[in-house]
Write a protein that holds these residues in place. Structure first.
Motif, PDB file in Angstrom:
ATOM      1  N   MET A   1      13.044 111.636 -16.043  1.00 32.29           N
ATOM      2  CA  MET A   1      11.830 110.996 -16.553  1.00 32.29           C
ATOM      3  C   MET A   1      11.832 111.025 -18.084  1.00 32.29           C
ATOM      4  SD  MET A   1       7.979 111.872 -15.432  1.00 32.29           S
ATOM      5  CE  MET A   1       6.659 111.745 -16.576  1.00 32.29           C
ATOM      6  N   GLN A   2      11.438 109.911 -18.689  1.00 33.51           N
ATOM      7  CA  GLN A   2      11.392 109.849 -20.144  1.00 33.51           C
ATOM      8  C   GLN A   2      10.389 110.861 -20.677  1.00 33.51           C
ATOM      9  OE1 GLN A   2      10.086 105.741 -20.384  1.00 33.51           O
ATOM     10  NE2 GLN A   2      11.868 105.320 -21.650  1.00 33.51           N
ATOM     11  N   ASN A   3      10.667 111.377 -21.866  1.00 36.95           N
ATOM     12  CA  ASN A   3       9.654 112.249 -22.440  1.00 36.95           C
ATOM     13  C   ASN A   3       8.494 111.399 -22.957  1.00 36.95           C
ATOM     14  OD1 ASN A   3       9.900 111.598 -25.247  1.00 36.95           O
ATOM     15  ND2 ASN A   3      11.653 112.956 -25.418  1.00 36.95           N
ATOM     16  N   ILE A   4       7.410 112.032 -23.241  1.00 40.18           N
ATOM     17  CA  ILE A   4       6.160 111.359 -23.616  1.00 40.18           C
ATOM     18  C   ILE A   4       6.330 110.509 -24.886  1.00 40.18           C
ATOM     19  CG2 ILE A   4       3.777 111.787 -24.371  1.00 40.18           C
ATOM     20  CD1 ILE A   4       4.173 112.315 -21.419  1.00 40.18           C
ATOM     21  N   VAL A   5       7.007 111.027 -25.868  1.00 40.24           N
ATOM     22  CA  VAL A   5       7.188 110.290 -27.126  1.00 40.24           C
ATOM     23  C   VAL A   5       7.963 108.997 -26.877  1.00 40.24           C
ATOM     24  CG1 VAL A   5       8.315 110.346 -29.393  1.00 40.24           C
ATOM     25  CG2 VAL A   5       6.981 112.317 -28.618  1.00 40.24           C
ATOM     26  N   LEU A  12       4.572 100.772 -27.080  1.00 35.14           N
ATOM     27  CA  LEU A  12       4.154 100.115 -28.319  1.00 35.14           C
ATOM     28  C   LEU A  12       5.131  99.019 -28.721  1.00 35.14           C
ATOM     29  CD1 LEU A  12       2.847 103.096 -30.481  1.00 35.14           C
ATOM     30  CD2 LEU A  12       1.653 101.746 -28.759  1.00 35.14           C
ATOM     31  N   SER A  13       6.405  99.292 -28.573  1.00 37.11           N
ATOM     32  CA  SER A  13       7.418  98.306 -28.921  1.00 37.11           C
ATOM     33  C   SER A  13       7.329  97.083 -28.014  1.00 37.11           C
ATOM     34  CB  SER A  13       8.806  98.952 -28.809  1.00 37.11           C
ATOM     35  OG  SER A  13       9.803  98.022 -29.099  1.00 37.11           O
ATOM     36  N   GLU A  14       7.265  97.305 -26.722  1.00 31.92           N
ATOM     37  CA  GLU A  14       7.167  96.185 -25.773  1.00 31.92           C
ATOM     38  C   GLU A  14       5.857  95.423 -25.964  1.00 31.92           C
ATOM     39  OE1 GLU A  14       9.548  94.992 -23.674  1.00 31.92           O
ATOM     40  OE2 GLU A  14      10.791  96.414 -24.765  1.00 31.92           O
ATOM     41  N   ASN A  15       4.779  96.144 -26.202  1.00 35.27           N
ATOM     42  CA  ASN A  15       3.485  95.502 -26.366  1.00 35.27           C
ATOM     43  C   ASN A  15       3.451  94.635 -27.624  1.00 35.27           C
ATOM     44  OD1 ASN A  15       0.369  95.797 -27.393  1.00 35.27           O
ATOM     45  ND2 ASN A  15       0.553  95.576 -25.176  1.00 35.27           N
ATOM     46  N   SER A  16       4.172  95.058 -28.658  1.00 38.82           N
ATOM     47  CA  SER A  16       4.178  94.274 -29.898  1.00 38.82           C
ATOM     48  C   SER A  16       4.950  92.966 -29.734  1.00 38.82           C
ATOM     49  CB  SER A  16       4.733  95.096 -31.055  1.00 38.82           C
ATOM     50  OG  SER A  16       6.099  95.360 -30.872  1.00 38.82           O
ATOM     51  N   GLU A  62      -1.236 110.888 -22.303  1.00 32.98           N
ATOM     52  CA  GLU A  62      -1.731 111.059 -23.666  1.00 32.98           C
ATOM     53  C   GLU A  62      -0.755 111.902 -24.470  1.00 32.98           C
ATOM     54  OE1 GLU A  62      -5.582 112.892 -23.741  1.00 32.98           O
ATOM     55  OE2 GLU A  62      -5.041 114.307 -22.197  1.00 32.98           O
ATOM     56  N   LEU A  63      -0.861 111.772 -25.771  1.00 24.68           N
ATOM     57  CA  LEU A  63      -0.005 112.494 -26.710  1.00 24.68           C
ATOM     58  C   LEU A  63      -0.734 113.695 -27.288  1.00 24.68           C
ATOM     59  CD1 LEU A  63       1.181 109.383 -28.777  1.00 24.68           C
ATOM     60  CD2 LEU A  63       2.483 110.554 -26.993  1.00 24.68           C
ATOM     61  N   GLU A  65      -0.805 116.481 -30.609  1.00 29.87           N
ATOM     62  CA  GLU A  65      -0.738 116.261 -32.064  1.00 29.87           C
ATOM     63  C   GLU A  65       0.702 116.058 -32.544  1.00 29.87           C
ATOM     64  OE1 GLU A  65      -2.182 115.562 -35.770  1.00 29.87           O
ATOM     65  OE2 GLU A  65      -3.506 116.093 -34.116  1.00 29.87           O
ATOM     66  N   GLU A  66       1.598 116.901 -32.122  1.00 27.02           N
ATOM     67  CA  GLU A  66       3.000 116.798 -32.550  1.00 27.02           C
ATOM     68  C   GLU A  66       3.634 115.497 -32.050  1.00 27.02           C
ATOM     69  OE1 GLU A  66       7.236 119.119 -31.895  1.00 27.02           O
ATOM     70  OE2 GLU A  66       5.372 120.196 -31.507  1.00 27.02           O
ATOM     71  N   GLU A  67       3.376 115.135 -30.822  1.00 27.11           N
ATOM     72  CA  GLU A  67       3.908 113.890 -30.265  1.00 27.11           C
ATOM     73  C   GLU A  67       3.352 112.676 -31.013  1.00 27.11           C
ATOM     74  OE1 GLU A  67       4.384 115.617 -25.716  1.00 27.11           O
ATOM     75  OE2 GLU A  67       2.503 114.697 -26.365  1.00 27.11           O
ATOM     76  N   TYR A  68       2.051 112.732 -31.288  1.00 28.34           N
ATOM     77  CA  TYR A  68       1.420 111.636 -32.033  1.00 28.34           C
ATOM     78  C   TYR A  68       2.070 111.481 -33.415  1.00 28.34           C
ATOM     79  CZ  TYR A  68      -1.957 109.004 -34.761  1.00 28.34           C
ATOM     80  OH  TYR A  68      -2.539 108.079 -35.586  1.00 28.34           O
TER      81      TYR A  68
END
Length: 103
Positions: A1-5, A12-16, A62-63, A65-68
């Motif tokens: 499974m992909q990590n959260i980041v 975000l990339s696909e949505n853009s 959700e992310l 603080e560090e992930e964000y």
């Protein structure tokens, strides 16, 4: 499974790339949503602006603080003028409306 980041970056990339994806609009501004607002978006599991359903839904998450911080630094690499700002709003919905009205 992909990590959260990595999941957030892909979303975000696909949505853009989507014609009416909210991040296709956000990337044309100098703003990035604060952590709480971005998390509201990620917890939706879809982009309400993508009314044609061009982007697949995702498992809500959700992310922390560090992930964000990692995600915003990644975004700033390709959008160097971007700053984090609440745009004097109190929620993702209000922030998104402010971005849409100013674009």
């Amino acid at each position: 499974m992909q990590n959260i980041v990595e999941r957030a970056k892909v979303i975000l990339s696909e949505n853009s790339k989507i014609r009416y994806g909210i991040f296709s609009i956000i990337e044309k501004t100098d703003y990035f949503p604060p952590m709480d607002f971005l998390n509201e978006f990620l917890l939706c599991g879809n982009d309400p602006c993508d009314q044609d359903g061009r982007m697949e839904q995702w498992l809500p998450f959700e992310l922390n603080e560090e992930e964000y911080r990692t995600v915003i630094l990644w975004w700033q690499e390709s959008h160097p003028k971007v700053i984090e700002s609440s745009l004097s709003t109190e929620s993702w919905h209000d922030w998104m409306q402010e971005v849409l009205e100013s674009s």
